[in-house]
Write a protein that holds these residues in place. Structure first.
Motif, PDB file in Angstrom:
ATOM      1  N   VAL A   1       0.849  -1.203   0.000  1.00  0.00           N
ATOM      2  CA  VAL A   1       0.000   0.000   0.000  1.00  0.00           C
ATOM      3  C   VAL A   1       0.882   1.248   0.000  1.00  0.00           C
ATOM      4  O   VAL A   1       0.652   2.185  -0.768  1.00  0.00           O
ATOM      5  CB  VAL A   1      -0.964   0.007   1.213  1.00  0.00           C
ATOM      6  N   ALA A   2       1.905   1.255   0.842  1.00  0.00           N
ATOM      7  CA  ALA A   2       2.811   2.405   0.916  1.00  0.00           C
ATOM      8  C   ALA A   2       3.459   2.666  -0.445  1.00  0.00           C
ATOM      9  O   ALA A   2       3.585   3.824  -0.876  1.00  0.00           O
ATOM     10  CB  ALA A   2       3.875   2.169   1.987  1.00  0.00           C
ATOM     11  N   GLU A   3       3.871   1.611  -1.125  1.00  0.00           N
ATOM     12  CA  GLU A   3       4.486   1.755  -2.439  1.00  0.00           C
ATOM     13  C   GLU A   3       3.490   2.309  -3.460  1.00  0.00           C
ATOM     14  O   GLU A   3       3.826   3.177  -4.264  1.00  0.00           O
ATOM     15  CB  GLU A   3       5.046   0.401  -2.907  1.00  0.00           C
ATOM     16  N   ARG A   4       2.268   1.808  -3.425  1.00  0.00           N
ATOM     17  CA  ARG A   4       1.251   2.311  -4.352  1.00  0.00           C
ATOM     18  C   ARG A   4       0.966   3.785  -4.099  1.00  0.00           C
ATOM     19  O   ARG A   4       0.830   4.566  -5.050  1.00  0.00           O
ATOM     20  CB  ARG A   4      -0.045   1.500  -4.219  1.00  0.00           C
ATOM     21  N   LEU A   5       0.870   4.157  -2.827  1.00  0.00           N
ATOM     22  CA  LEU A   5       0.618   5.561  -2.501  1.00  0.00           C
ATOM     23  C   LEU A   5       1.771   6.436  -2.989  1.00  0.00           C
ATOM     24  O   LEU A   5       1.547   7.519  -3.538  1.00  0.00           O
ATOM     25  CB  LEU A   5       0.415   5.740  -0.994  1.00  0.00           C
ATOM     26  N   ARG A   6       2.997   5.971  -2.800  1.00  0.00           N
ATOM     27  CA  ARG A   6       4.161   6.719  -3.258  1.00  0.00           C
ATOM     28  C   ARG A   6       4.092   6.936  -4.768  1.00  0.00           C
ATOM     29  O   ARG A   6       4.322   8.038  -5.266  1.00  0.00           O
ATOM     30  CB  ARG A   6       5.454   5.981  -2.879  1.00  0.00           C
ATOM     31  N   LYS A   7       3.735   5.887  -5.505  1.00  0.00           N
ATOM     32  CA  LYS A   7       3.653   5.986  -6.965  1.00  0.00           C
ATOM     33  C   LYS A   7       2.514   6.930  -7.388  1.00  0.00           C
ATOM     34  O   LYS A   7       2.667   7.708  -8.326  1.00  0.00           O
ATOM     35  CB  LYS A   7       3.462   4.608  -7.595  1.00  0.00           C
ATOM     36  N   LEU A   8       1.385   6.866  -6.683  1.00  0.00           N
ATOM     37  CA  LEU A   8       0.274   7.771  -6.990  1.00  0.00           C
ATOM     38  C   LEU A   8       0.679   9.223  -6.732  1.00  0.00           C
ATOM     39  O   LEU A   8       0.295  10.129  -7.477  1.00  0.00           O
ATOM     40  CB  LEU A   8      -0.969   7.401  -6.173  1.00  0.00           C
ATOM     41  N   GLU A   9       1.454   9.447  -5.680  1.00  0.00           N
ATOM     42  CA  GLU A   9       1.944  10.795  -5.375  1.00  0.00           C
ATOM     43  C   GLU A   9       2.923  11.263  -6.451  1.00  0.00           C
ATOM     44  O   GLU A   9       2.836  12.393  -6.943  1.00  0.00           O
ATOM     45  CB  GLU A   9       2.615  10.825  -3.999  1.00  0.00           C
ATOM     46  N   GLU A  10       3.858  10.396  -6.828  1.00  0.00           N
ATOM     47  CA  GLU A  10       4.858  10.752  -7.851  1.00  0.00           C
ATOM     48  C   GLU A  10       4.202  11.101  -9.185  1.00  0.00           C
ATOM     49  O   GLU A  10       4.658  11.997  -9.887  1.00  0.00           O
ATOM     50  CB  GLU A  10       5.845   9.602  -8.054  1.00  0.00           C
ATOM     51  N   ARG A  11       3.147  10.383  -9.539  1.00  0.00           N
ATOM     52  CA  ARG A  11       2.438  10.628 -10.801  1.00  0.00           C
ATOM     53  C   ARG A  11       1.508  11.831 -10.714  1.00  0.00           C
ATOM     54  O   ARG A  11       0.932  12.245 -11.721  1.00  0.00           O
ATOM     55  CB  ARG A  11       1.647   9.388 -11.204  1.00  0.00           C
ATOM     56  N   GLY A  12       1.350  12.399  -9.514  1.00  0.00           N
ATOM     57  CA  GLY A  12       0.484  13.563  -9.350  1.00  0.00           C
ATOM     58  C   GLY A  12      -0.983  13.225  -9.218  1.00  0.00           C
ATOM     59  O   GLY A  12      -1.831  14.112  -9.244  1.00  0.00           O
ATOM     60  N   VAL A  13      -1.305  11.933  -9.087  1.00  0.00           N
ATOM     61  CA  VAL A  13      -2.698  11.537  -8.895  1.00  0.00           C
ATOM     62  C   VAL A  13      -3.150  11.981  -7.507  1.00  0.00           C
ATOM     63  O   VAL A  13      -4.215  12.582  -7.349  1.00  0.00           O
ATOM     64  CB  VAL A  13      -2.881  10.011  -9.073  1.00  0.00           C
ATOM     65  N   LEU A  14      -2.336  11.692  -6.501  1.00  0.00           N
ATOM     66  CA  LEU A  14      -2.586  12.187  -5.144  1.00  0.00           C
ATOM     67  C   LEU A  14      -1.740  13.438  -4.962  1.00  0.00           C
ATOM     68  O   LEU A  14      -0.516  13.374  -5.027  1.00  0.00           O
ATOM     69  CB  LEU A  14      -2.205  11.140  -4.088  1.00  0.00           C
ATOM     70  N   LYS A  15      -2.395  14.550  -4.747  1.00  0.00           N
ATOM     71  CA  LYS A  15      -1.687  15.828  -4.637  1.00  0.00           C
ATOM     72  C   LYS A  15      -1.501  16.260  -3.198  1.00  0.00           C
ATOM     73  O   LYS A  15      -0.808  17.228  -2.932  1.00  0.00           O
ATOM     74  CB  LYS A  15      -2.433  16.904  -5.407  1.00  0.00           C
ATOM     75  N   GLY A  16      -2.134  15.590  -2.261  1.00  0.00           N
ATOM     76  CA  GLY A  16      -1.995  15.960  -0.861  1.00  0.00           C
ATOM     77  C   GLY A  16      -3.066  15.284  -0.028  1.00  0.00           C
ATOM     78  O   GLY A  16      -3.958  14.616  -0.545  1.00  0.00           O
ATOM     79  N   TYR A  17      -2.963  15.491   1.250  1.00  0.00           N
ATOM     80  CA  TYR A  17      -3.904  14.922   2.203  1.00  0.00           C
ATOM     81  C   TYR A  17      -4.415  16.095   3.034  1.00  0.00           C
ATOM     82  O   TYR A  17      -3.670  17.030   3.327  1.00  0.00           O
ATOM     83  CB  TYR A  17      -3.211  13.889   3.086  1.00  0.00           C
ATOM     84  N   SER A  18      -5.674  16.068   3.397  1.00  0.00           N
ATOM     85  CA  SER A  18      -6.213  17.246   4.065  1.00  0.00           C
ATOM     86  C   SER A  18      -7.190  16.873   5.171  1.00  0.00           C
ATOM     87  O   SER A  18      -7.563  15.712   5.319  1.00  0.00           O
ATOM     88  CB  SER A  18      -6.907  18.151   3.048  1.00  0.00           C
ATOM     89  N   VAL A  19      -7.580  17.898   5.886  1.00  0.00           N
ATOM     90  CA  VAL A  19      -8.611  17.756   6.909  1.00  0.00           C
ATOM     91  C   VAL A  19      -9.772  18.654   6.513  1.00  0.00           C
ATOM     92  O   VAL A  19      -9.609  19.613   5.756  1.00  0.00           O
ATOM     93  CB  VAL A  19      -8.096  18.153   8.310  1.00  0.00           C
ATOM     94  N   GLU A  20     -10.935  18.356   7.027  1.00  0.00           N
ATOM     95  CA  GLU A  20     -12.106  19.188   6.782  1.00  0.00           C
ATOM     96  C   GLU A  20     -12.412  19.937   8.067  1.00  0.00           C
ATOM     97  O   GLU A  20     -12.563  19.328   9.123  1.00  0.00           O
ATOM     98  CB  GLU A  20     -13.290  18.312   6.373  1.00  0.00           C
ATOM     99  N   VAL A  21     -12.467  21.236   7.986  1.00  0.00           N
ATOM    100  CA  VAL A  21     -12.712  22.082   9.141  1.00  0.00           C
ATOM    101  C   VAL A  21     -14.079  22.739   8.982  1.00  0.00           C
ATOM    102  O   VAL A  21     -14.432  23.197   7.894  1.00  0.00           O
ATOM    103  CB  VAL A  21     -11.612  23.168   9.264  1.00  0.00           C
ATOM    104  N   ASP A  22     -14.837  22.801  10.059  1.00  0.00           N
ATOM    105  CA  ASP A  22     -16.139  23.448  10.033  1.00  0.00           C
ATOM    106  C   ASP A  22     -15.958  24.946  10.278  1.00  0.00           C
ATOM    107  O   ASP A  22     -15.565  25.345  11.376  1.00  0.00           O
ATOM    108  CB  ASP A  22     -17.045  22.853  11.105  1.00  0.00           C
ATOM    109  N   PRO A  23     -16.213  25.791   9.281  1.00  0.00           N
ATOM    110  CA  PRO A  23     -16.045  27.239   9.451  1.00  0.00           C
ATOM    111  C   PRO A  23     -16.889  27.815  10.597  1.00  0.00           C
ATOM    112  O   PRO A  23     -16.516  28.829  11.184  1.00  0.00           O
ATOM    113  CB  PRO A  23     -16.477  27.822   8.104  1.00  0.00           C
TER     114      PRO A  23
END
Length: 145
Positions: A35-57
């Protein structure tokens, strides 16, 4: 391209970006290192651009959300863009084709604050504002297939 396992990972992370490698491994049937390797590859290819949180304004006193269509006056396009970027209450803005040049979303604490922000923008542009009553469709992924 992504395969079915990549898509499962993306959907799982979209639902909860804090999922552990172990949880993602259970969802996909892979080992944690795989899984870690797949995530790394998805990040390198720009498919995953970041990880975020959702905040209630609302937690910060922002009671209203508005969508504003903005049409700069002649020669004011760049100044309007600067004004939007310099106003932190604008939380999202797209430059678009058509009659309006920008469609922006902003969060404000009151109608008075909305008026103050729009008064600053209206020196350089025409605006059309709608107050959001309810999010019918929250942000989601488009179909991956």
């Amino acid at each position: 391209m992504t395969d079915e396992i990549d898509q499962k990972l993306i959907i799982a992370l979209t639902d909860d970006s804090r999922r552990s490698l172990k949880a993602l491994a259970q969802i996909t049937g892979l080992s944690s290192p795989s899984v870690a390797e797949r995530l790394r590859k998805l990040e390198e290819r720009g498919v995953l651009k970041g990880y975020s949180v959702e905040v209630d304004p609302h937690a910060f006193g922002y009671q209203l959300r508005a969508v504003v269509r903005i049409s700069p006056l002649p020669g004011q396009l760049h100044e309007v863009e600067r004004q939007i970027e310099a106003t932190p209450q604008f939380t999202e803005c797209d430059k678009v084709t058509g009659e309006d040049c920008f469609i922006a979303k902003l969060h404000v604490r009151s109608m008075e604050q909305l008026d103050e922000i729009l008064d600053r923008i209206n020196i350089y542009a025409r605006t059309n504002t709608a107050i959001v009553k309810k999010a019918t469709v929250k942000r989601r992924l488009p179909p991956m297939t």
